[in-house]
Design an enzyme around this catalytic site. Sequence first.
Site, PDB file in Angstrom:
ATOM      1  CG  ASN A   1      -1.523   1.332   1.475  1.00 40.95           C
ATOM      2  OD1 ASN A   1      -2.570   1.595   0.785  1.00 40.95           O
ATOM      3  ND2 ASN A   1      -1.028   2.053   2.472  1.00 40.95           N
TER       4      ASN A   1
ATOM      5  CE1 TYR B   1      -2.432  13.687 -12.618  1.00 42.41           C
ATOM      6  CE2 TYR B   1      -1.833  11.227 -11.377  1.00 42.41           C
ATOM      7  CZ  TYR B   1      -2.776  12.223 -12.153  1.00 42.41           C
ATOM      8  OH  TYR B   1      -4.129  11.926 -12.242  1.00 42.41           O
TER       9      TYR B   1
HETATM   10  N1  LIG Z   1      -5.750   8.413  -2.258  1.00 44.57           N
HETATM   11  C1  LIG Z   1      -6.128   8.145  -3.528  1.00 44.57           C
HETATM   12  O1  LIG Z   1      -7.101   8.999  -4.229  1.00 44.57           O
HETATM   13  C2  LIG Z   1      -5.200   7.284  -4.465  1.00 44.57           C
HETATM   14  C3  LIG Z   1      -5.922   7.042  -5.424  1.00 44.57           C
HETATM   15  C4  LIG Z   1      -5.170   5.937  -6.228  1.00 44.57           C
HETATM   16  C5  LIG Z   1      -4.201   5.006  -5.804  1.00 44.57           C
HETATM   17  N2  LIG Z   1      -4.058   5.271  -4.490  1.00 44.57           N
HETATM   18  C6  LIG Z   1      -3.075   4.441  -3.929  1.00 44.57           C
HETATM   19  O2  LIG Z   1      -3.553   3.883  -2.687  1.00 44.57           O
HETATM   20  C7  LIG Z   1      -2.380   3.674  -1.500  1.00 44.57           C
HETATM   21  C8  LIG Z   1      -2.667   4.396  -0.292  1.00 44.57           C
HETATM   22  O3  LIG Z   1      -2.830   5.927  -0.443  1.00 44.57           O
HETATM   23  P1  LIG Z   1      -3.225   6.836   0.155  1.00 44.57           P
HETATM   24  O4  LIG Z   1      -4.086   7.634  -0.244  1.00 44.57           O
HETATM   25  O5  LIG Z   1      -3.627   6.031   1.697  1.00 44.57           O
HETATM   26  O6  LIG Z   1      -1.730   7.766   0.789  1.00 44.57           O
HETATM   27  P2  LIG Z   1      -1.315   8.462   1.770  1.00 44.57           P
HETATM   28  O7  LIG Z   1      -2.374   9.041   2.897  1.00 44.57           O
HETATM   29  O8  LIG Z   1      -0.199   9.363   1.391  1.00 44.57           O
HETATM   30  O9  LIG Z   1      -0.713   7.354   2.542  1.00 44.57           O
HETATM   31  C9  LIG Z   1       0.629   6.862   2.235  1.00 44.57           C
HETATM   32  C10 LIG Z   1       1.241   6.030   3.307  1.00 44.57           C
HETATM   33  O10 LIG Z   1       2.446   5.303   2.785  1.00 44.57           O
HETATM   34  C11 LIG Z   1       3.555   5.431   3.786  1.00 44.57           C
HETATM   35  N3  LIG Z   1       4.857   5.365   2.853  1.00 44.57           N
HETATM   36  C12 LIG Z   1       5.374   6.442   2.199  1.00 44.57           C
HETATM   37  N4  LIG Z   1       6.500   6.161   1.960  1.00 44.57           N
HETATM   38  C13 LIG Z   1       6.967   5.088   2.507  1.00 44.57           C
HETATM   39  C14 LIG Z   1       8.094   4.203   2.788  1.00 44.57           C
HETATM   40  N5  LIG Z   1       9.233   4.546   1.837  1.00 44.57           N
HETATM   41  N6  LIG Z   1       8.116   3.255   3.464  1.00 44.57           N
HETATM   42  C15 LIG Z   1       6.784   2.829   4.272  1.00 44.57           C
HETATM   43  N7  LIG Z   1       5.723   3.625   4.093  1.00 44.57           N
HETATM   44  C16 LIG Z   1       5.781   4.715   3.299  1.00 44.57           C
HETATM   45  C17 LIG Z   1       3.136   6.653   4.447  1.00 44.57           C
HETATM   46  O11 LIG Z   1       4.003   6.732   5.500  1.00 44.57           O
HETATM   47  P3  LIG Z   1       4.393   8.211   6.248  1.00 44.57           P
HETATM   48  O12 LIG Z   1       3.061   8.399   7.135  1.00 44.57           O
HETATM   49  O13 LIG Z   1       5.566   7.721   6.962  1.00 44.57           O
HETATM   50  O14 LIG Z   1       4.520   9.238   5.309  1.00 44.57           O
HETATM   51  C18 LIG Z   1       1.606   6.594   4.589  1.00 44.57           C
HETATM   52  O15 LIG Z   1       1.556   5.888   5.456  1.00 44.57           O
HETATM   53  C19 LIG Z   1      -1.165   4.153  -2.375  1.00 44.57           C
HETATM   54  O16 LIG Z   1      -0.430   3.259  -3.018  1.00 44.57           O
HETATM   55  C20 LIG Z   1      -1.751   5.144  -3.552  1.00 44.57           C
HETATM   56  O17 LIG Z   1      -0.752   5.305  -4.611  1.00 44.57           O
HETATM   57  C21 LIG Z   1      -4.529   6.234  -3.573  1.00 44.57           C
END
Ligand SMILES: NC(=O)c1ccc[n+]([C@@H]2O[C@H](COP(=O)([O-])OP(=O)(O)OC[C@H]3O[C@@H](n4cnc5c(N)ncnc54)[C@H](OP(=O)(O)O)[C@@H]3O)[C@@H](O)[C@H]2O)c1
Length: 238
Positions: free
Chosen positions: A88, A158
């Site tokens: 994730n 992006y």
């Molecule tokens: N939100 C959307 O609309 C959306 C849409 C399509 C796909 N996605 C995908 O869904 C997934 C979750 O997204 P989200 O929206 O929940 O993102 P988010 O709120 O930005 O959370 C990202 C998470 O990844 C962690 N992370 C980043 N770099 C890391 C590393 N090097 N090692 C371990 N953990 C790390 C962050 O930890 P820290 O707190 O330490 O930074 C955080 O827990 C991602 O793969 C994203 O690409 C999201």
Amino acid sequence: MAQTRVALVTGANRGIGLAIVRQLARLGVIAVMGSRSKASGLKAAAPLQAEGLITPVVALDVTDEASVRAAVAEVLGEFGRIDVLVNNAAILLDMPGAPASNVRAVPPALVRETYETNVIGALMMIQAVLPIMREQAYGRIVNLSSAAAQLHSMEAGYPAYRMSKTALNALTVTAAAELGAGPILINSMCPGWVNTKMGGPAAPRTVEQGADTAVWLATLPPDGPTGGFFHDKQPVDW
Ligand SMILES: NC(=O)c1ccc[n+]([C@@H]2O[C@H](COP(=O)([O-])OP(=O)(O)OC[C@H]3O[C@@H](n4cnc5c(N)ncnc54)[C@H](OP(=O)(O)O)[C@@H]3O)[C@@H](O)[C@H]2O)c1
């Protein structure tokens, strides 16, 4: 007696990852929260554990091979198995609308950094758990991808994030082809546009909605799909 499954979710201290952990734990899975900052993970885990859910926390930076190995060893040592990996954790550095959010201007270093987390991190996690899943003859791997990765509808903007998620999808398909029909199922999914730090406050979907398909893929029956790309539990085009 049914086997208690053990899942490891990366980036589980907030956003969709945290919701995946909550849903898995409510299904009776031991849902281990991988968190780059252990303190942040413990803080996020506290309300879940207060609910009686089993959500241990491990320090895990997916860009650091030693951290990946140590986290996987810690989970294996503690629980004796790893049934589910949810890749994730991800970063979005070339924010849509930012001046350098195009192929002409995006700094190569930013693309490399994005790949380190979104692609190489996921690859290292898969490499670390596959021997365990083979040994126990059971595994479910879920890669959190995005509609931004879909080549059939690819648009401008992006490029680092788009390329990384398309590469992640290639990892899903390649791994599935290598694993063939068997006890380990690996799939990509898109959570939709979700209200998180990454998705922003205008996003229409909740983290629970975003987590739903990942949890379904993490708990597939033996005849479930592998090598696919899903949104809202339905197959979508690459
Ligand atoms: N939100 C959307 O609309 C959306 C849409 C399509 C796909 N996605 C995908 O869904 C997934 C979750 O997204 P989200 O929206 O929940 O993102 P988010 O709120 O930005 O959370 C990202 C998470 O990844 C962690 N992370 C980043 N770099 C890391 C590393 N090097 N090692 C371990 N953990 C790390 C962050 O930890 P820290 O707190 O330490 O930074 C955080 O827990 C991602 O793969 C994203 O690409 C999201």
